[in-house]
Enzyme design. Structure first.
Site, PDB file in Angstrom:
ATOM      1  CB  CYS A 101     -23.690   7.882 -16.092  1.00 36.07           C
ATOM      2  SG  CYS A 101     -22.947   6.372 -15.403  1.00 36.07           S
ATOM      3  CB  CYS A 194     -19.899   4.041 -22.382  1.00 35.36           C
ATOM      4  SG  CYS A 194     -21.177   3.830 -21.258  1.00 35.36           S
TER       5      CYS A 194
END
Length: 375
Positions: A101, A194
């Protein structure tokens, strides 16, 4: 400078944005919408992909007094992070989605867009420091240091990045948030992955990659000890969840030693078989000057993991790290981050590389990828 503050909805990014304003920068806040259907990702205060997080970020921006926008990064995030997560596990590797990410979203897609809009830098709530020489260094709070997950940045990306919290312990950041009147001051930190709503990584992978019966085999004897319904649900170094009904002869637990997706085979054995001291990576990303030959350094093999003194050699297009003491459980797909422990302003990140394989110099067998983890 014109600064874009990436605001996740947590306390760290909120205080980082406030500090950027206090430093005299022209700051704009932005929250990244990473899912077209946020309910499918983690809900509540533990994640960073939720509707609640977006609202918390907006409220923090209002208190700080800066413009605030939401950028839709859902498609890019799914392609570059979630799909990469699937494909790596399908290949028998163990990815780190936070590194991916940072590499693909926060300091690539976001930074590229920010620069195109005329911003000079992106500020985040990561715990890391930049020295006067522009090199990435560990945060002063060792328990929160995130230089490892930032080791994928290029020098150009690092040059346009700001980490306002690197010189402050986390407990002081929370106190500062309360002083500034930020409602997120006591919001819990995010944990786990997440985009996995319930924290069940094995179930998440099974839903996408399906089931396929395979054998769990004793690596030393070749004996079939049990079965599984998908090798992608395992990671090298894993101890729990093997479902073996018969213990080892010595009564000690077994660990996953290797995963072979081609024949859906999982091999297990004793913890000692996870011992490695030689680690190889693919092409490195250099955050400092490119080095050649061999040099002494320290390497870190997982976020918040142990640091190992090592002799690092640049060869065959990658890095080879010979550890001065053995490590246990080093998984292919994870990152090896190289630090210079003698840097004048503290440990400086020199380079990073994705681990391809690891081995023991005492073993007669060829390479075996590792890293202790639980799925």
């Amino acid at each position: 400078m014109r600064v874009l503050a990436a605001m996740s909805g947590g306390v760290d990014s909120a205080v980082a944005a406030a500090r950027a304003v206090e430093a005299g920068h022209d700051v704009t806040g932005v929250h990244l919408a990473l899912s077209k259907n946020p309910q499918t990702y983690r809900t509540g205060a533990r994640g960073c992909c939720t509707i609640e997080d977006s609202r918390d970020a907006r409220r923090a921006a209002d208190v700080i007094g800066i413009p605030f926008y939401v950028w839709d990064m859902a498609e890019r995030f799914h392609e570059d992070v979630v799909e990469d997560f699937y494909s790596e596990y399908a290949a028998g590797r163990t990815p780190n989605p936070c590194l991916r990410c940072n590499e693909k979203i926060k300091f690539a897609a976001v930074l590229d867009r920010a620069m195109a809009l005329g911003f000079d830098a992106v500020a985040t709530g990561h715990y890391a420091r930049k020295g006067d020489d522009g090199l990435l260094r560990r945060a002063v709070d060792p328990g929160k240091d995130q230089s490892y997950v930032l080791g994928v940045l290029t020098p150009a990306q690092l040059a346009h990045s700001m980490f306002p919290l690197g010189d402050t312990p986390k407990d002081q950041v929370r106190v500062e948030a309360e002083t500034r009147g930020l409602a997120v001051a006591r919001k819990p930190d995010s944990h786990d992955i997440c985009f996995i709503a319930d924290g069940d990584t094995a179930g998440f992978l099974k839903n996408k990659l399906g089931s396929a019966t395979g054998d769990i085999v004793d690596q030393a004897t070749g004996e079939v000890l049990g079965s599984h319904d998908g090798s992608h649900q395992f990671t090298v170094g894993q101890r729990h969840g093997l479902g073996l009904k018969r213990p080892a002869a010595d009564g000690k637990p077994r660990y996953v030693l290797s995963i072979t997706p081609v024949d859906n085979r999982v091999e297990v054995g004793p913890r000692e078989a996870l011992r490695v001291d030689r680690i190889r990576t693919g092409a490195p990303v250099w955050l400092a000057s490119v080095r050649t030959g061999s040099f002494e350094a320290e390497v870190q093999l997982r976020a918040h993991g142990e640091v190992y003194p090592a002799t690092v050699t640049v060869e065959d297009g990658g890095l080879t790290a010979l550890l001065h003491k053995p490590a246990f459980g080093v998984a292919a797909g994870q990152a090896l981050v190289v630090y210079d422990p003698d840097a004048a302003e503290g440990d400086a990140v020199l380079a990073s590389g994705t681990i391809d394989a690891s081995s023991s110099s005492e073993a007669a067998s060829e390479t075996q990828p590792l890293e202790a983890a639980r799925v």
